[in-house]
Write a protein that holds these residues in place. Sequence first.
Motif, PDB file in Angstrom:
ATOM      1  N   UNK A 201      46.238  30.350  46.462  1.00  0.00           N
ATOM      2  CA  UNK A 201      45.733  31.175  47.565  1.00  0.00           C
ATOM      3  C   UNK A 201      46.484  32.500  47.610  1.00  0.00           C
ATOM      4  N   UNK A 202      46.215  33.270  48.667  1.00  0.00           N
ATOM      5  CA  UNK A 202      46.851  34.582  48.792  1.00  0.00           C
ATOM      6  C   UNK A 202      48.141  34.456  49.601  1.00  0.00           C
ATOM      7  N   UNK A 254      43.318  26.267  48.459  1.00  0.00           N
ATOM      8  CA  UNK A 254      42.717  27.602  48.312  1.00  0.00           C
ATOM      9  C   UNK A 254      43.017  28.500  49.509  1.00  0.00           C
ATOM     10  N   UNK A 255      43.403  27.898  50.630  1.00  0.00           N
ATOM     11  CA  UNK A 255      43.660  28.710  51.823  1.00  0.00           C
ATOM     12  C   UNK A 255      45.063  28.540  52.362  1.00  0.00           C
ATOM     13  N   UNK A 399      49.646  41.610  45.754  1.00  0.00           N
ATOM     14  CA  UNK A 399      48.183  41.500  45.877  1.00  0.00           C
ATOM     15  C   UNK A 399      47.679  40.164  45.324  1.00  0.00           C
ATOM     16  N   UNK A 404      44.778  34.711  42.404  1.00  0.00           N
ATOM     17  CA  UNK A 404      43.338  34.977  42.527  1.00  0.00           C
ATOM     18  C   UNK A 404      42.607  34.699  41.217  1.00  0.00           C
ATOM     19  N   UNK A 407      42.193  31.055  41.145  1.00  0.00           N
ATOM     20  CA  UNK A 407      41.251  30.618  42.188  1.00  0.00           C
ATOM     21  C   UNK A 407      39.808  30.899  41.767  1.00  0.00           C
ATOM     22  N   UNK A 408      39.581  32.082  41.205  1.00  0.00           N
ATOM     23  CA  UNK A 408      38.216  32.450  40.801  1.00  0.00           C
ATOM     24  C   UNK A 408      37.706  31.510  39.702  1.00  0.00           C
ATOM     25  N   UNK A 413      33.728  30.488  40.609  1.00  0.00           N
ATOM     26  CA  UNK A 413      33.208  31.823  40.950  1.00  0.00           C
ATOM     27  C   UNK A 413      33.087  32.683  39.693  1.00  0.00           C
ATOM     28  N   UNK A 426      42.759  44.341  37.189  1.00  0.00           N
ATOM     29  CA  UNK A 426      43.666  44.533  38.323  1.00  0.00           C
ATOM     30  C   UNK A 426      45.062  44.932  37.848  1.00  0.00           C
TER      31      UNK A 426
ATOM     32  N   UNK B  81      37.574  44.532  45.255  1.00  0.00           N
ATOM     33  CA  UNK B  81      38.147  43.984  46.491  1.00  0.00           C
ATOM     34  C   UNK B  81      37.691  44.819  47.692  1.00  0.00           C
ATOM     35  N   UNK B 251      44.564  38.421  60.221  1.00  0.00           N
ATOM     36  CA  UNK B 251      45.939  38.458  59.731  1.00  0.00           C
ATOM     37  C   UNK B 251      46.639  37.121  59.978  1.00  0.00           C
ATOM     38  N   UNK B 255      44.893  35.881  56.420  1.00  0.00           N
ATOM     39  CA  UNK B 255      45.482  37.017  55.679  1.00  0.00           C
ATOM     40  C   UNK B 255      44.518  37.555  54.617  1.00  0.00           C
ATOM     41  N   UNK B 256      43.240  37.434  54.889  1.00  0.00           N
ATOM     42  CA  UNK B 256      42.249  38.001  53.967  1.00  0.00           C
ATOM     43  C   UNK B 256      41.661  36.994  52.994  1.00  0.00           C
ATOM     44  N   UNK B 257      42.316  35.830  52.849  1.00  0.00           N
ATOM     45  CA  UNK B 257      41.828  34.832  51.897  1.00  0.00           C
ATOM     46  C   UNK B 257      40.752  33.965  52.502  1.00  0.00           C
ATOM     47  N   UNK B 258      40.248  32.988  51.810  1.00  0.00           N
ATOM     48  CA  UNK B 258      40.481  32.725  50.391  1.00  0.00           C
ATOM     49  C   UNK B 258      39.695  33.699  49.507  1.00  0.00           C
ATOM     50  N   UNK B 259      40.328  34.094  48.450  1.00  0.00           N
ATOM     51  CA  UNK B 259      39.736  34.983  47.441  1.00  0.00           C
ATOM     52  C   UNK B 259      39.178  36.268  48.050  1.00  0.00           C
ATOM     53  N   UNK B 260      39.905  36.835  49.001  1.00  0.00           N
ATOM     54  CA  UNK B 260      39.557  38.108  49.657  1.00  0.00           C
ATOM     55  C   UNK B 260      38.265  38.044  50.475  1.00  0.00           C
ATOM     56  N   UNK B 261      37.787  36.845  50.772  1.00  0.00           N
ATOM     57  CA  UNK B 261      36.483  36.727  51.416  1.00  0.00           C
ATOM     58  C   UNK B 261      36.517  36.976  52.924  1.00  0.00           C
ATOM     59  N   UNK B 263      38.849  39.471  54.182  1.00  0.00           N
ATOM     60  CA  UNK B 263      39.526  40.753  54.417  1.00  0.00           C
ATOM     61  C   UNK B 263      38.610  41.686  55.200  1.00  0.00           C
ATOM     62  N   UNK B 271      47.525  45.531  53.791  1.00  0.00           N
ATOM     63  CA  UNK B 271      48.053  44.943  52.563  1.00  0.00           C
ATOM     64  C   UNK B 271      48.306  46.012  51.500  1.00  0.00           C
TER      65      UNK B 271
END
Lengths: 434, 311
Positions: A201-202, A254-255, A399, A404, A407-408, A413, A426, B81, B251, B255-261, B263, B271
């Motif tokens: 996850x992020x 993932x989260x 970032x 990521x 995860x993708x 995905x 990136x 992104x 936030x 925090x924008x996840x999962x996979x930036x979905x 944000x 960020x």
Amino acid sequence: MRKVTRRQFLRYAGAAAGAATAGPLMLAGRGASVRAAGAPTVTMIHWSHFVPSFNPLLERQVAEWGRRKGVEARVDFVSYADIPARIAAEAQSKTGHDIIMLRVFDAALYEGNLVPMDDVVADLERQWGPFRPLARYLDYVGGRWIAFPWYFWSFPCVINTAYWRKIGYGTENVAALSWEGLAGAAKQLSDMGHPVGVAVSQTFDADDGLYPLLWSYGGRTVDQKGDIVIDSKETADSIEYMKKLFPLMPREVLGWDDAGNNNLMLSGRGSWTPNPPSIWAVAHLKHLPIEGDFDHVPMPHGPRGRFRSTSTLSLGIWKFSKNIELAKDLVRYLASKPQYDQQVEASLGYNEPFLSRLADDPYWKQHRVLRFYEPPEETLEVPGWPGPAGRGAALTYNLFTIPLMYAKAVTGQMTTSQAIKWAEGELRKAYGKG
Amino acid sequence: MTVRAGALDTAAPRVPAVGRRRSAEARLGYLMVAPAVLLLILLIAYPFLMSLYMSLTDEYVGTPGRFIGLGNFVYLLHDDVFRQTAINSVLYTVVAVGVKTVLGIVLALLLYALPWGSRLFRGVILLPWVIPTALSTLAWWWMYTPPYSVVNWMLMRLGVISQPILWLSDPAWARIGIIVVNVWRGLPFYAITFLAGLVAIPRELFEAAETDGAGPLVQFRAIILPLLRPILSIVVMYSTVFTIADFEIVFILTRGGPMNMTHLFSTLAFQVGLVSTFIGRGAAITLFIFPVLAVASFFILRLVRAGEEYA
């Protein structure tokens, strides 16, 4: 009652508004001059440690140093995730604390804003050195020590020995596992309802859990010159491996935030996760019955070695600080052996020293649960290795490019090759190679 | 022909006493608004102009940047992104504002029709709006996060679901999760404002409609909706501004996840601009909110005018 005309009311109201606006400004100015006339206050910012018993000790040590020097001294605690933004805000506004904690590549990022620490580093290295090689890689920038490398914490694996025993593995067997071996055991553990888990996850724990997987398969983000080399068969192999492991983990990986894997283990559900000893430490401090089931083992090995990721904490002093010499003295005090030994104890062994003679502390030997934590058996590196320390590595880490990518791919995905191409793009942007 | 200045002075008409008073009042008026204007300049204009300037540079935190024109904006338009973030922001705003509007009207009508306890209920429903967002969102985080998710526990006990929902880990559910929190928090504001509008509608109109045989649906369509339209439009515009610029909910929860979905513009700007120190690009991200808001405001204000004409 005296009658107030509309005109008088407007005049009074105007005067009151003026006083209300100007008053605080005048008072603020007066307050500043009073403060300036008094004793200096040396301030420091530090993350709110994952082992809660460390924070009060650091507060006491900073206050004690202040008493000895006859000055005010204070440490402020901020959550780890908020540290990068806090430092950035201070650098941008040129106001804030005297001493700041710097993470992995921050010394390279803020080089122009920080006071060189060559004198402090030389003193401390002479007394307690030499430094581990990682220290120079991170904080020696442009021929000068930009920060003092204070301590680091690394990511071995935390296991619940009770669940592993049920499938016939003692701690020493888990310690010898390869990634492939882990996947085999993970199937049995998942069937028992006690899955393994690594954040995809992020969050920073995801960086620290997944970079060692990439490295141990031979994949790298960049080479020593900073050229992008992520697109390789080795990277693809590590992703294919993660595709096998992912269905055996709880999908919430993932989260996850940085507390996600801690909750998995402390709830009694999880059996294995990469993490420093904070999970065990929390169980120990709270006298949780599960404490006795926890142990630490090295990260699994892959076809190209066995790696462990580390997060680092260095101390830097802003150039805008009005107390530079005092701040340097506080850094010297905190890094000297009597204080450092207390810090290791208060952090329950979580803090690992960069200075080799500080690592002589018997604490890690006295606690069997930490025998694989310090000294590490794996090759210790930071996300961004083996490339040059600096902005590219920091951006990629912050970032979450590598988590990521995984995860993708594991969620379908993107295909493996598409995910690698995405990560390559990136990385090119981050390292300015686009 | 030359005219002496003195001649002009004498030729000028005398300012009557009333005019002088008005002029003095005008000066006092300017003086009175000056602190507010000063505050606006300090708190809004200066930061706005600074971010506009920074967005045109390649500035990193703590280091001076070079002027790069529209480089950051061009970069962002080609960045996966950022494009994902733009989609997220529009989706989040449209769905959250839409749901809040519908539920707000329903809640206002229910409160309006309450035979007793109206004041108590008004006080109670304001609670989500009054509690600090950071605090209430932390409670939502706890309610969503496995293995302790009480939302999942409740839904499973009620037999609604058989497997726990991955509120913060599945892209679709994470989006729904943050919208639910936004709606929960913003709904009281909508309901109370609409209720104030409902109370202001003369009762005679409803009585006349009833006499003419109009049912509740016709009354809603022919009386309530047209007369509420100006308030509705203003509330929607106000809420659109705050929803698209939302920060705390995302936030704290994802925090924008999962996979930036999840944000949004503000979380991505944070960020990129602060966490990753690329403050020039972070500033450019925040400025993308303005065109979106300008378009939304244009259409909403048109709706207000249409409402005024109708009313």
